[in-house]
Design a protein around this motif. Sequence first.
Motif, mmCIF file in Angstrom:
data_model
loop_
_atom_site.group_PDB
_atom_site.id
_atom_site.type_symbol
_atom_site.label_atom_id
_atom_site.label_comp_id
_atom_site.label_asym_id
_atom_site.label_seq_id
_atom_site.Cartn_x
_atom_site.Cartn_y
_atom_site.Cartn_z
ATOM 1 N N UNK A 48 0.830 -1.199 0.000
ATOM 2 C CA UNK A 48 0.000 0.000 0.000
ATOM 3 C C UNK A 48 0.868 1.254 0.000
ATOM 4 N N UNK A 49 0.502 2.208 -0.836
ATOM 5 C CA UNK A 49 1.173 3.503 -0.854
ATOM 6 C C UNK A 49 0.214 4.592 -0.381
ATOM 7 N N UNK A 50 -1.013 4.577 -0.890
ATOM 8 C CA UNK A 50 -2.010 5.564 -0.499
ATOM 9 C C UNK A 50 -3.335 4.860 -0.224
ATOM 10 N N UNK A 51 -4.016 5.283 0.845
ATOM 11 C CA UNK A 51 -5.354 4.783 1.103
ATOM 12 C C UNK A 51 -5.471 3.852 2.296
ATOM 13 N N UNK A 52 -4.671 4.070 3.324
ATOM 14 C CA UNK A 52 -4.685 3.204 4.503
ATOM 15 C C UNK A 52 -6.073 3.114 5.130
ATOM 16 N N UNK A 53 -6.721 4.251 5.350
ATOM 17 C CA UNK A 53 -8.048 4.249 5.978
ATOM 18 C C UNK A 53 -9.073 3.542 5.093
ATOM 19 N N UNK A 54 -9.001 3.750 3.777
ATOM 20 C CA UNK A 54 -9.926 3.087 2.862
ATOM 21 C C UNK A 54 -9.730 1.575 2.903
ATOM 22 N N UNK A 55 -8.464 1.142 2.934
ATOM 23 C CA UNK A 55 -8.184 -0.292 3.012
ATOM 24 C C UNK A 55 -8.714 -0.873 4.319
ATOM 25 N N UNK A 56 -8.472 -0.189 5.433
ATOM 26 C CA UNK A 56 -8.969 -0.672 6.723
ATOM 27 C C UNK A 56 -10.495 -0.743 6.730
ATOM 28 N N UNK A 57 -11.152 0.237 6.109
ATOM 29 C CA UNK A 57 -12.612 0.229 6.047
ATOM 30 C C UNK A 57 -13.103 -0.982 5.251
ATOM 31 N N UNK A 58 -12.477 -1.255 4.109
ATOM 32 C CA UNK A 58 -12.880 -2.417 3.314
ATOM 33 C C UNK A 58 -12.649 -3.708 4.089
ATOM 34 N N UNK A 59 -11.508 -3.814 4.753
ATOM 35 C CA UNK A 59 -11.232 -5.033 5.522
ATOM 36 C C UNK A 59 -12.278 -5.252 6.606
ATOM 37 N N UNK A 60 -12.632 -4.190 7.319
ATOM 38 C CA UNK A 60 -13.646 -4.317 8.370
ATOM 39 C C UNK A 60 -15.013 -4.645 7.777
ATOM 40 N N UNK A 61 -15.361 -3.986 6.678
ATOM 41 C CA UNK A 61 -16.663 -4.253 6.058
ATOM 42 C C UNK A 61 -16.755 -5.708 5.602
ATOM 43 N N UNK A 62 -15.691 -6.224 5.025
ATOM 44 C CA UNK A 62 -15.721 -7.609 4.571
ATOM 45 C C UNK A 62 -15.813 -8.560 5.763
ATOM 46 N N UNK A 63 -15.047 -8.280 6.819
ATOM 47 C CA UNK A 63 -15.084 -9.146 8.007
ATOM 48 C C UNK A 63 -16.465 -9.116 8.672
ATOM 49 N N UNK A 64 -17.093 -7.946 8.710
ATOM 50 C CA UNK A 64 -18.385 -7.799 9.370
ATOM 51 C C UNK A 64 -19.533 -8.392 8.563
ATOM 52 N N UNK A 65 -19.478 -8.224 7.240
ATOM 53 C CA UNK A 65 -20.634 -8.587 6.415
ATOM 54 C C UNK A 65 -20.435 -9.856 5.599
ATOM 55 N N UNK A 66 -19.185 -10.177 5.269
ATOM 56 C CA UNK A 66 -18.922 -11.297 4.373
ATOM 57 C C UNK A 66 -19.355 -11.001 2.946
ATOM 58 N N UNK A 67 -19.800 -9.781 2.700
ATOM 59 C CA UNK A 67 -20.292 -9.366 1.387
ATOM 60 C C UNK A 67 -19.136 -9.344 0.379
ATOM 61 N N UNK A 68 -19.340 -10.020 -0.748
ATOM 62 C CA UNK A 68 -18.287 -10.120 -1.767
ATOM 63 C C UNK A 68 -17.906 -8.779 -2.381
ATOM 64 N N UNK A 69 -18.798 -7.786 -2.298
ATOM 65 C CA UNK A 69 -18.429 -6.482 -2.866
ATOM 66 C C UNK A 69 -17.330 -5.801 -2.051
ATOM 67 N N UNK A 70 -17.068 -6.312 -0.843
ATOM 68 C CA UNK A 70 -15.983 -5.779 -0.018
ATOM 69 C C UNK A 70 -14.776 -6.720 0.052
ATOM 70 N N UNK A 71 -14.799 -7.777 -0.754
ATOM 71 C CA UNK A 71 -13.709 -8.765 -0.735
ATOM 72 C C UNK A 71 -12.471 -8.278 -1.479
ATOM 73 N N UNK A 72 -12.646 -7.319 -2.360
ATOM 74 C CA UNK A 72 -11.528 -6.738 -3.116
ATOM 75 C C UNK A 72 -11.755 -5.234 -3.177
ATOM 76 N N UNK A 73 -10.670 -4.477 -3.227
ATOM 77 C CA UNK A 73 -10.773 -3.025 -3.222
ATOM 78 C C UNK A 73 -10.198 -2.472 -4.521
#
Length: 176
Positions: A48-73
């Motif tokens: 990662x170079x830019x977007x730490x908070x966005x990556x963390x948000x996607x990781x949490x969303x995927x862990x919380x929901x299991x929704x495939x739309x959050x499986x990749x960023x």
Amino acid sequence: LDAIRVGKLTRDRRPDRDPELDELKASIRAIGLSNPIRVEQVEDGFELVQGFRRLMAFRELHAETGDERFAAIPAGLLPRGESLDSLYRRMVDENLVRRDISFAEMAMLVLNYIADHPAEGDDIHAVTERLYSSANRQKRSHIRTFVRLMQDIGHALRHPEAIPRAVGSDLVRTFE
């Protein structure tokens, strides 16, 4: 998400969870990701170079929901082999447009950069000028003031990002 590492650049944020991450997650849930993260390809994945908070948000969303739309960023790929100095500058420039980054966090980035580049022998002034060249002169001066504050008492502060600019400047003047 698992192929993206975050170890190459020392981040400006404290290691604890960002309290505004829930707001970002709600926005991503509602309208999607507005800006892709930026990564550099490495041997076994991406850095990662830019977007730490966005990556963390996607990781949490995927862990919380299991929704495939959050499986990749969504991510933009930077060319391989860009210098560490250039990657730091990219991270700094992105952070300068973020409204909530504090002087303490900017100062910690200067100190982390110096720690990551010990052979260069740069001083606080030189590194601040290099990393924050797009900031105005007065802002760079305030960042250098906070670097001194973080060197002196940063290890003892639980929430340095909450220190207003004027208070930080007063503290450094008092110490001097």
